[in-house]
Design a protein around this motif. Structure first.
Motif, mmCIF file in Angstrom:
data_model
loop_
_atom_site.group_PDB
_atom_site.id
_atom_site.type_symbol
_atom_site.label_atom_id
_atom_site.label_comp_id
_atom_site.label_asym_id
_atom_site.label_seq_id
_atom_site.Cartn_x
_atom_site.Cartn_y
_atom_site.Cartn_z
ATOM 1 N N ASN A 59 115.256 80.012 -10.253
ATOM 2 C CA ASN A 59 115.303 81.461 -10.017
ATOM 3 C C ASN A 59 115.719 82.204 -11.280
ATOM 4 O O ASN A 59 116.593 81.741 -12.017
ATOM 5 N N VAL A 60 115.111 83.357 -11.496
ATOM 6 C CA VAL A 60 115.517 84.228 -12.602
ATOM 7 C C VAL A 60 115.627 85.653 -12.088
ATOM 8 O O VAL A 60 114.688 86.194 -11.503
ATOM 9 N N ASP A 61 116.808 86.261 -12.281
ATOM 10 C CA ASP A 61 117.033 87.674 -11.991
ATOM 11 C C ASP A 61 117.263 88.386 -13.311
ATOM 12 O O ASP A 61 118.205 88.062 -14.037
ATOM 13 N N ARG A 62 116.387 89.330 -13.609
ATOM 14 C CA ARG A 62 116.521 90.110 -14.842
ATOM 15 C C ARG A 62 116.524 91.581 -14.449
ATOM 16 O O ARG A 62 115.504 92.112 -13.997
ATOM 17 N N ASP A 63 117.684 92.210 -14.591
ATOM 18 C CA ASP A 63 117.874 93.592 -14.117
ATOM 19 C C ASP A 63 117.526 93.652 -12.628
ATOM 20 O O ASP A 63 118.220 93.047 -11.835
ATOM 21 N N ASP A 211 126.705 89.992 -20.313
ATOM 22 C CA ASP A 211 126.889 91.175 -19.457
ATOM 23 C C ASP A 211 126.328 91.002 -18.052
ATOM 24 O O ASP A 211 126.398 91.911 -17.231
ATOM 25 N N GLY A 212 125.769 89.833 -17.743
ATOM 26 C CA GLY A 212 125.283 89.561 -16.401
ATOM 27 C C GLY A 212 123.945 90.201 -16.063
ATOM 28 O O GLY A 212 123.498 90.106 -14.915
ATOM 29 N N SER A 213 123.271 90.788 -17.042
ATOM 30 C CA SER A 213 121.967 91.412 -16.768
ATOM 31 C C SER A 213 120.863 90.374 -16.612
ATOM 32 O O SER A 213 119.794 90.659 -16.067
#
Length: 226
Positions: A59-63, A211-213
């Motif tokens: 999984n990838v979450d970007r913004d 920064d968790g982005s």
């Protein structure tokens, strides 16, 4: 005299027998593990030969965007099942057509994120490595050891790339830096955290930037062993 001689012979035989037994039972000195082996074993490498099937979702979450794909890998036969929102593809890594080869690039990437500490041991003949005993981790700024792995220019999907692994006395990776083409500046820096154990393997489920982005993480981790 005969009895005395027999007793002496018996004592000699027993004495020699005891010496041979003690010699046979003497523990052999263990070979010192290399730094690659220490990191791999910290992540359960000694249990890898028992793994029949490894399943995971990348999984990838970007913004605000989300991407995911699922893999089922049978390492003993090198069969891979790629499951995405669009379709499912099953292929053997030793016999790939152009479609499978393109898909396998994604598998190599995702598998490396999942078990890089073991993968670097497998790749030792196609890479160089250098240990820095005292270094500052890029995100936490904590003192750690750093292992730099640089891949050779020929072969593979990303030849010449470099990775800096940061770890403590337990040899579990806590942070890493990816440097494309072995450039000096980082291409990506993330954590290695939220470790879980599956089938004797230790796997970091979460990787995120400072920064968790950006968050790259694993779900649905399943390991079948023999």
């Amino acid at each position: 005299m005969t009895k005395y001689f027999s007793a002496c012979m018996l004592f000699t035989i027993l004495f020699i027998g005891c010496k041979e037994t003690k010699k046979a039972e003497a523990p052999q000195p263990q070979k010192e593990l290399s730094i690659l082996e220490k990191i791999a074993h910290a992540n359960g490498y000694e249990n890898w030969n028992k793994v029949e099937e490894l399943k995971f979702t990348f999984n990838v979450d970007r913004d605000t965007s989300h991407f995911e794909r699922t893999w089922i890998w049978k390492p003993k036969t090198n069969q891979v099942t790629a499951i995405s929102a669009k379709d499912t593809l099953v292929y053997k890594r030793k016999d790939m057509d152009s479609t499978a080869y393109k898909t396998n690039g994604g598998f190599i990437n995702d598998k490396y994120w999942l078990i890089a500490p073991i993968n670097i041991l497998w790749d030792k003949n196609g890479s160089t490595n250098e240990l820095t005993p005292n270094a500052e981790a890029p995100i936490s700024k904590k003192p750690m050891q750093k292992l730099t792995v640089v891949y050779k220019q020929d072969g593979g999907y990303t030849p010449g790339d470099a990775y800096d692994f940061y770890f403590g006395d337990d040899y579990l990776v806590k942070e890493w830096v990816f440097r494309k083409g072995n450039q000096e500046e980082p291409s990506m820096t993330t954590t290695w955290e939220d470790y879980t154990e599956a089938g004797g393997l230790k796997i970091a489920k979460m990787h995120q930037n400072e920064d968790g982005s950006f968050k790259l993480y694993f779900t649905n981790i399943e390991v079948k062993t023999n």
